[in-house]
Design a protein around this motif. Structure first.
Motif, PDB file in Angstrom:
ATOM      1  N   ASP A   9       0.736  -1.018  -0.072  1.00  0.00           N
ATOM      2  CA  ASP A   9      -0.228  -0.158  -0.056  1.00  0.00           C
ATOM      3  C   ASP A   9       0.854   1.158  -0.174  1.00  0.00           C
ATOM      4  O   ASP A   9       1.283   2.550   1.208  1.00  0.00           O
ATOM      5  N   GLU A  10       1.271   1.932  -1.608  1.00  0.00           N
ATOM      6  CA  GLU A  10       2.145   2.946  -1.102  1.00  0.00           C
ATOM      7  C   GLU A  10       3.354   3.152  -0.111  1.00  0.00           C
ATOM      8  O   GLU A  10       3.326   3.806  -0.136  1.00  0.00           O
ATOM      9  N   GLN A  37       7.566   3.817  -0.619  1.00  0.00           N
ATOM     10  CA  GLN A  37       8.061   4.443  -1.199  1.00  0.00           C
ATOM     11  C   GLN A  37       9.614   3.974  -1.006  1.00  0.00           C
ATOM     12  O   GLN A  37      10.602   4.982  -1.986  1.00  0.00           O
ATOM     13  N   ARG A  53       0.619   4.073  -8.933  1.00  0.00           N
ATOM     14  CA  ARG A  53       1.195   6.007  -7.869  1.00  0.00           C
ATOM     15  C   ARG A  53       1.343   5.768  -7.308  1.00  0.00           C
ATOM     16  O   ARG A  53       0.808   4.820  -6.221  1.00  0.00           O
ATOM     17  N   HIS A  54       2.198   6.497  -6.550  1.00  0.00           N
ATOM     18  CA  HIS A  54       2.392   6.731  -4.847  1.00  0.00           C
ATOM     19  C   HIS A  54       3.474   5.734  -4.545  1.00  0.00           C
ATOM     20  O   HIS A  54       2.796   5.241  -3.686  1.00  0.00           O
ATOM     21  N   SER A  55       4.258   5.647  -5.637  1.00  0.00           N
ATOM     22  CA  SER A  55       4.779   3.928  -4.710  1.00  0.00           C
ATOM     23  C   SER A  55       6.291   4.072  -6.081  1.00  0.00           C
ATOM     24  O   SER A  55       6.280   4.079  -6.532  1.00  0.00           O
ATOM     25  N   ALA A 113       2.649   1.317   4.136  1.00  0.00           N
ATOM     26  CA  ALA A 113       3.325   2.659   3.646  1.00  0.00           C
ATOM     27  C   ALA A 113       4.643   2.753   4.922  1.00  0.00           C
ATOM     28  O   ALA A 113       3.627   2.794   5.866  1.00  0.00           O
TER      29      ALA A 113
END
Length: 242
Positions: free
Chosen positions: A100-101, A103, A128-130, A196
């Motif tokens: 879940d996202e 980084q 997106r956002h990963s 995350a």
């Protein structure tokens, strides 16, 4: 040009048949350490370019390359259907990991490596956002990214709903306020959701999960990083499945 580097990552890319454009080798690298890489590259008729340490450092932006790097095509993503086909071919209950996202490429690489070792059939990563599946992820995964079915997904909540309704998966999220993981039934078709770094599971994602589990924290620190928590939960699934 997409680069992978490190002896394990490059070797596994060669073994798995990944589309490699060129191999870069440090001119002073000891032959014994990269002999198998060179042999496979020769067998596949790949171009091997020798670089000075300075040039290889510059090419890999100062990363720990262990004297070897490879220019590769972007990873070929799988589909959900591919993941469930893999489970069926192994005659195993589907086992998925959803990130879940996340980084941090260190966490993503470590999770993919553990997922491969634990028999996970596919890892789902939002578009997106990963963290992108870059050279650092390949390096940390020790080449496991070459064997794992990785699926790029859009909306995580919608994907969870699809897993529940179409594939009859039990979706379990990891969060600090969940039920103790060892007291939760993790057998059968399952998808684990790891949140995350820092913020954990998104609210909507958490609401979509069939169950939320936590790890007991008895020390001064009240949380584990994503890769450590994910590893414990994946192997709890392995343990319960026997």
């Amino acid at each position: 040009m997409d680069l992978i580097y490190g002896r394990n990552a490059v070797l596994e890319a060669l073994r798995s048949g990944h589309n490699i454009n060129k191999i870069f080798v440090q001119e002073s690298a000891k032959p014994g350490g990269i002999s198998e890489i060179l042999a496979l590259a020769k067998a596949k008729h790949l171009v091997v370019e020798t670089l000075t340490l300075d040039k290889l450092d510059k090419l890999t932006e100062g990363a720990r390359h262990q004297g070897v790097a490879a220019a590769v095509a972007p990873i070929e993503f799988a589909t959900l259907a591919d993941v469930f086909k893999k489970a069926a071919q192994r005659q195993e209950e589907p086992f998925l990991l959803i990130l879940d996202e996340l980084q941090d490429p260190q966490n993503v690489g470590a999770l993919i490596r553990t997922a491969d070792a634990a028999g996970v059939h596919g890892v789902l990563i939002p578009k997106r956002h990963s963290c992108p599946l870059n050279a650092t992820v390949a390096k940390i995964s020790a080449g496991a990214v070459e064997y794992m079915k990785v699926v790029q997904i859009g909306n995580i909540s919608q994907t969870i709903e699809e897993l529940q309704q179409k594939y009859n998966c039990w979706v379990v999220g990891a969060d600090m306020d969940g039920t103790c993981y060892s007291e939760t039934d993790l057998k059968g078709p399952i998808a684990l959701v790891i949140g995350a770094e820092g913020k954990g599971l998104g609210r909507l994602v958490k609401e979509r999960c069939d169950a939320v589990v936590s790890l007991p924290m008895k020390g001064g620190v009240n949380s584990l990083n994503a890769s450590a928590a994910g590893a414990i939960l994946m192997y709890e699934v392995v343990r319960q499945r026997g």
